[in-house]
Design a protein around this motif. Structure first.
Motif, short mmCIF file in Angstrom:
data_model
loop_
_atom_site.label_atom_id
_atom_site.label_comp_id
_atom_site.label_asym_id
_atom_site.label_seq_id
_atom_site.Cartn_x
_atom_site.Cartn_y
_atom_site.Cartn_z
N GLU A 466 50.86 43.36 -2.86
CA GLU A 466 49.64 42.61 -2.55
C GLU A 466 48.44 43.54 -2.67
O GLU A 466 48.35 44.55 -1.96
CB GLU A 466 49.76 42.05 -1.13
CG GLU A 466 48.50 41.45 -0.56
CD GLU A 466 47.93 40.30 -1.40
OE1 GLU A 466 46.83 40.50 -1.97
OE2 GLU A 466 48.58 39.23 -1.49
N GLY A 518 53.86 46.41 -0.19
CA GLY A 518 54.87 45.39 -0.50
C GLY A 518 56.23 46.03 -0.58
O GLY A 518 56.47 47.07 0.04
N ARG A 529 50.11 40.50 -6.50
CA ARG A 529 49.34 39.38 -5.94
C ARG A 529 47.98 39.84 -5.50
O ARG A 529 47.77 40.99 -5.16
CB ARG A 529 50.07 38.80 -4.71
CG ARG A 529 51.45 38.27 -5.02
CD ARG A 529 52.22 37.98 -3.73
NE ARG A 529 53.62 37.79 -4.02
CZ ARG A 529 54.15 36.62 -4.42
NH1 ARG A 529 53.37 35.54 -4.51
NH2 ARG A 529 55.42 36.54 -4.70
N HIS A 530 47.05 38.88 -5.49
CA HIS A 530 45.76 39.11 -4.86
C HIS A 530 45.53 37.94 -3.94
O HIS A 530 45.50 36.80 -4.39
CB HIS A 530 44.65 39.23 -5.90
CG HIS A 530 43.35 39.66 -5.31
ND1 HIS A 530 42.26 38.83 -5.20
CD2 HIS A 530 42.98 40.84 -4.76
CE1 HIS A 530 41.27 39.49 -4.61
NE2 HIS A 530 41.69 40.71 -4.33
N ASN A 531 45.41 38.22 -2.65
CA ASN A 531 45.36 37.14 -1.65
C ASN A 531 46.49 36.15 -1.86
O ASN A 531 46.29 34.95 -1.90
CB ASN A 531 44.00 36.43 -1.69
CG ASN A 531 42.88 37.39 -1.31
OD1 ASN A 531 43.08 38.27 -0.48
ND2 ASN A 531 41.74 37.23 -1.94
N ALA A 532 47.68 36.68 -2.06
CA ALA A 532 48.94 35.94 -2.18
C ALA A 532 49.15 35.28 -3.54
O ALA A 532 50.27 34.93 -3.89
CB ALA A 532 49.11 34.90 -1.06
#
Lengths: 917, 248
Positions: A466, A518, A529-532
């Motif tokens: 993330e 992660g 991911r970026h902000n999930a």
């Protein structure tokens, strides 16, 4: 960190003027509400009245040049200003440190750029102040984009060059097909990840390419050739070769050494200080990434002539004088601050390096043995980021350094260049020294940043990370920028979740920032991911094995190899000119700026002898309480490479080995590193030169049973000037040799030590003047034979080593640039003693006797009572007559080569040092 | 294994950017001390680390990158957060030595040269960092570190900001109080006033010097060892400090 808003915060600027150099002032801009008392207290910390004067918010005069850093460039001093203020209880929201220069007259922008500033990292104005960098940062984040690859070949090519991807059509097709099979468009982050991972810099695609000769024959890729030679030599001391971040060797049961040498050419061309600085930082991280503690640095530098004038420079190229100053300062800044001795090295000058200076930075590390092997990452391990924060610095460095440069490179590549922060790296290094049992795998963030570090660690196992957990220097980075940033001083480790708390506590103790990004997953998929929301979702097999193999055409060179001798009438004049030549003369001005004493382990220094000013061959390192150590030697000779790259390769392998052997290194256990800096490999002749150079390397490695354990290539060292003229470097191969020294009490240096001692030349002298320095100083342009391999050298070096161990050798020096004459002159300079030589004992032609650069030769100083034993030991072992007494150390402080050449040692010293003795 | 009886406990402070701490530990251990590295942050958190030590060494390096001038931030940390403890340490008769960056820090804290005296370490007169060997003549009989030394020390310098400067009053006072601990007896490498390489405080317990005697502890470390040079090691200086500390 957002800067303060204007209603609650003021801007204050302190100008510091040193009493010593008042024309050059430092400016400190502080964003804070400061009372008069606050300003006094800050000034008392920032300004020492014995050394400098300080003034607040002074007007900038019309002849003052104000210089600040552009947003995003590391500003360590500004960070420390904020730290200092906090210790005083003063809150500062932001700070910037700059320079203010008093000019004699108004300068135009070109003059300012040529003398004072660098647009890659700085902004400036005359007569008014520049806005501090922090006030200019972009804070809006651009969202992740999808990129449509359903384009024709022309459009694909344009996309690659617009985005700086440096991918060729075959690679773009494979990427397009991958995503069309997956029935979706790639994100910008995926495309950038593939471009970095598949870049020449990261993937070494030319070294992995099939080689196609004009007759259609296909040769094994170069990297495979090098690996095969190492495998065939099968040396017992090799722990790991061409694998991971560094080569690893083991000479004794209790420790292993990690060896690595890197190039940092392109960055050093456009921002010499930062480029060289981060080159050193990067290679030290390679050693940390091999789970070893760094103990020494090396540097090999190739520059244009220092006296090159501005009108000789292609557009957009910095002057060699500035590049030299910046590179040397950058290496000194990193090595000295992190506390590693910078020991072995070379400095070469040639007009061909004006547009493409080369910076080779090496590092050696040590680890106790035995130590459990690193077996991770295992599924379930955490992905842990250690060290510096991430900013918008060093974006696309891997692809940038894989492309040719032109006049616009400096302007567009600003974001590719960084300034190092050696203190942060020192803290990371200290942490890792204590934490080696707490991780299962480790690598550094180098080219490609997190994308290559996590991508490589995740190869086969997969990872899910993330990006909003990555600590940033400032807001406003797009997700792909966080993922690709090459911000310095960062390491990634894989950590078993049960050991994370212990590592976190240690990191806190050492003042190192730790972030859990992660986990390694086990599903062989790289998910970012970026902000999930996933912005990268790639199979690791496609990332690491999906790249199509290249085929490169090679036309092999046909060198002139017939022996001949140039005419030289003024032998003494030629010798003095050689000693004064920039490639041979003293490098003290560079060497003395590097701390080569820290750690107390430097036994043979780069400068040696009676006045500490003679050039050493190899350097020797050993901990102050250790009986044994290692010798390090360097070989490089691009002038041989211009006409005969194959013989050049052999010659420089031989030179590196000779340098360690004469210092006392064991020729039975030599490990080698290769660094190729070359031109554009898609030109068949350039690639052909590379092919035969690798062949020369492999042949020499086999002959000496000295395996290559690590290597690095930097290709495309070419500059396309605005006038369409192409500037390429000569084929430049740097070889580093490392060998054990069993007894560091019995090492050998080149300085003459005793009047009456005999001088014995080892090896065979031939008429070999191709690429010779004699040819350079007398202006000889004829094609001539480059020194050829000498089959007897391996046995000779082993015999010499036994004599060194037996204490028969008083001093020894290798013959390289300038031949026997320069070698003996350097021994005389180093020992401040004279020598008398009979040229006919070397070669029947006096010019060949003095100046031929034949390989495999060493001058030894032997006590008269030991000469017979020494000569016999050498000749019996090498089964031929390779040792000849050529003269003796004389009492008259003069050097004589027969009746034809007579010079005083003072004259030699003057020529070599550029000063009087 | 040597038992630590009569081996005084020496604390070597590692600030962020300190890098000659291991050289200093080696020197102190060879001189008979029981030497330990403590991080500056640990000492700030646990000042009792200082109380439990008999001697203190601030080693060389580039604390906080020397980004605001050599040793300035290190000194600010010490003087804003540990001033009372350091004063008490010296008042208890315990020896302190600052080498290179440690000297640069001590001089900014005011512990050196002492009250009402003004001295500083500025950029070398030639403007560059320089690494070379020098020769040091021990001068001060007041300084517990140098009083018993009878021979010059040969050791390297490695600094960019080692030029000792002070006002005339301070120089006169340093001379009359015998606080000039060490002078360069080889050519002055940085333009220091009166060839001063090191000074002590008025108690003689606190020594600051720019050169690195900790890098010449064994004979082999001398660049001309191979030419037969012997002597001039820096061990005696550390032994003097250890001897003083062991009598506490």
């Amino acid at each position: 960190m957002a800067h303060g808003d204007a209603s609650t915060s003021d801007r204050h600027r302190l100008t510091l003027r040193s009493h010593h150099s008042p024309a050059l002032a430092t400016t400190i801009t502080i964003e804070s509400t400061l009372s008069d008392l606050d300003r006094q207290r800050l000034q008392s910390v920032l300004c020492d009245p014995l050394l400098e004067s300080g003034s607040w918010n002074t007007q900038i005069g019309p002849l003052q040049l104000d210089i600040g850093l552009i947003p995003g460039v590391t500003d360590t001093a500004a960070e420390q200003v904020i730290h200092a203020a906090s210790l005083l209880g003063i809150h500062v929201t932001d700070a910037a440190v700059g320079r203010l220069i008093d000019l004699d007259r108004l300068l135009d922008d070109r003059e300012i750029r040529s003398h004072y500033t660098n647009a890659v990292i700085e902004r400036w104005a005359t007569g008014i102040s520049v806005e501090p960098g922090y006030a200019l940062r972009e804070t809006t984040v651009s969202p992740t984009e999808l990129v449509d690859l359903a384009l024709d070949d022309d459009a694909l090519g344009r996309l690659s060059s617009q985005r700086g991807l440096a991918l060729d059509l075959a690679e773009l097709h494979v990427i397009r097909d991958h995503f069309s099979a997956a029935n979706r468009l790639p994100t910008d982050a995926e495309l950038e990840t593939l471009a970095q991972t598949w870049s020449e810099h990261c993937a070494h695609k030319s070294f992995r390419a099939d080689i196609v000769l004009p007759d259609g024959t296909v040769l094994e890729p170069l990297l495979d050739q090098l690996r095969r030679s190492t495998n065939e030599i099968d040396a017992s001391f090799v722990v790991s070769a061409f694998d991971g971040n560094a080569g690893i060797v083991q000479f004794t049961p209790t420790r292993t050494y990690a060896l690595k040498c890197e190039t940092h050419n392109h960055p050093s061309a456009i921002e010499p200080f930062g480029g060289a600085n981060t080159g050193v930082g990067g290679v030290i991280r390679d050693i940390l990434g091999a789970a070893h503690q760094p103990i020494a640095c090396t540097d090999i530098l190739c520059f244009g002539p220092a006296d090159t004038t501005d009108d000789q420079l292609p557009d957009g190229v910095l002057s060699p004088a500035r590049i030299i100053e910046g590179v040397v300062a950058g290496i000194a800044d990193y090595g000295n601050k992190i506390g590693l001795p910078t020991v072995a090295g070379s400095v070469l000058f040639d007009p061909a390096y004006v547009s493409n200076p080369l910076v080779f930075a090496g590092c050696i590390g040590v680890a106790p043995s035995p130590r459990p092997a690193l077996t991770g990452p295992h599924p379930g391990d955490r992905v842990i980021l250690l060290g510096g924060r991430t900013g918008r610095d060093g974006i696309r460095g891997a692809t940038f350094s894989s492309m040719e440069m032109d006049a616009t490179t400096g302007d567009v590549a600003g974001a590719s260049v960084q300034i190092g922060d050696p203190i942060t790296e020192k803290l990371v290094s200290d942490l890792l020294a204590d934490a080696w049992h707490l991780y299962t795998a480790i690598t550094d963030c180098g080219a490609g940043g997190l994308s290559s570090a996590i991508g490589e660690l995740g190869d086969g196992v997969g990872a899910d990370v993330e990006l909003n957990l990555v600590p940033l220097k400032y807001a406003g980075l797009a997700p792909w920028e966080i993922w690709l940033s090459e911000a310095q001083e960062r390491m990634v480790v894989a950590v078993d979740p049960h050991q994370l708390a212990e590592l976190a506590a240690l990191a806190h103790r050492h003042g190192v920032e730790l972030s859990d990004l992660g986990s390694f997953t086990g599903d062989s998929q790289l998910v970012v991911r970026h902000n999930a929301t996933p912005i990268v979702d790639l199979p690791t097999t496609f990332l690491h094995k999906g790249r199509p193999r290249r085929r490169l055409q090679a036309i092999l060179p046909q060198p002139q190899r017939a022996e001949s001798v140039p005419q030289c009438n003024d032998l003494a004049g030629a010798l003095l000119a050689l000693l004064a030549h920039p490639n041979i003369s003293s490098k003290a001005a560079v060497i003395r700026r590097f701390d080569h004493e820290v750690l107390g382990s430097t036994v043979i220094r780069p400068l040696t002898g009676a006045c500490n000013d003679g050039p050493a061959d190899g350097v020797v390192l050993a901990g102050p309480s250790d009986a044994d150590g290692i010798a390090i030697g360097i070989g490089v000779n691009p002038w041989f490479g211009l006409s005969d790259p194959e013989h050049m390769a052999w010659a420089v392998v031989d030179e590196a080995i000779r340098n360690v052997v004469v210092a006392g290194g064991d020729p039975e256990a030599i490990a080698l590193m290769d660094n190729f800096s070359w031109g554009n490999p898609t030109r068949a002749t350039t690639f052909g030169d590379l092919v035969v150079a690798v062949r020369g390397c492999c042949d020499a490695a086999r002959a000496y049973s000295a395996p290559f354990v690590s290597g690095k290539d930097s290709l495309n060292n070419e500059y396309l000037a605005a006038d369409g003229k192409r500037h390429a470097i000569p084929p430049t191969l740097v070889i580093t040799a490392v060998a054990p020294v069993a007894d560091v009490g019995a090492v050998v240096t080149p300085d003459l030590k005793g009047v009456g001692n005999s001088l014995v030349l080892l090896g065979t002298t031939r008429s070999e003047f191709g690429g010779s320095h004699l040819s350079m100083v007398i202006g000889d342009q004829q094609p001539r034979a480059v020194p050829a391999p000498q089959a007897a050298s391996p046995a000779l070096y082993k015999a010499l080593h036994r004599c060194i161990v037996d204490g028969l050798v008083v001093s020894a020096h290798d013959c390289s640039e300038g031949g026997v004459a320069v070698a003996v002159a350097e021994m005389a300079i180093a020992g401040r003693l004279g020598a008398s030589i009979i040229p006919s004992t070397i070669h029947h032609d006096i010019v060949a006797a003095l100046f031929s650069e034949s390989t495999g030769r060493i001058v030894c100083e032997i006590e008269p009572s030991n000469v017979a034993q020494f000569v016999e030991a050498i000749n019996v072992a090498s089964d031929t007559t390779l040792a000849a007494v050529i003269g003796s150390v004389s009492a008259d402080h003069s050097m004589h080569f027969g009746p034809q050449l007579n010079l005083t040692v003072a004259q030699l010293v003057h020529a070599f040092n550029g000063t009087t003795a | 294994m040597t038992i630590a009886i009569n081996r005084p406990r020496a604390l070597v402070v590692r600030a962020p950017g300190t890098n000659r701490d291991s050289d200093a530990v080696f020197a102190l251990e060879q001189a008979g001390a029981d030497a330990h590295v403590a991080l500056l942050s640990e000492i700030l958190e646990t000042p009792s680390l200082l109380h439990n030590a008999q001697m203190l060494l601030l080693p060389g390096g580039f604390s906080f990158a020397d980004a605001l001038g050599a040793g300035r931030l290190f000194a600010l940390e010490l003087s804003t957060r540990l001033a009372a403890e350091l004063t008490a340490f010296v008042a208890a008769g315990k020896p302190v030595i600052g080498i290179c960056n440690g000297f640069q820090a001590l001089i900014r804290t005011g512990l050196l040269p002492g009250a009402n005296l003004k001295a500083a370490l500025g950029p070398n007169d030639h403007g560059r960092f320089v690494c070379e060997w020098v020769q040091l003549q021990p001068v001060s009989q007041r300084c517990i570190w140098t009083a018993e030394l009878d021979a010059d020390i040969h050791c390297p310098i490695a600094h960019g900001e080692g030029r000792f400067v002070c006002d005339d009053t301070t120089l006169a006072s340093l001379r009359s109080n015998d606080q000039i601990a060490l002078r360069y007896s080889s050519p002055n490498p940085n333009g220091s006033v009166a060839d001063i390489a090191g000074i002590c405080d008025s108690s003689g317990l606190v020594l600051g010097l720019m050169p690195h005697p900790e890098d010449h502890i064994v004979q082999r470390q001398h660049p001309q060892f191979i030419r037969g040079h012997r002597g001039g090691i820096g061990l005696g200086l550390f032994q003097a400090g250890v001897r003083h500390a062991s009598q506490l």
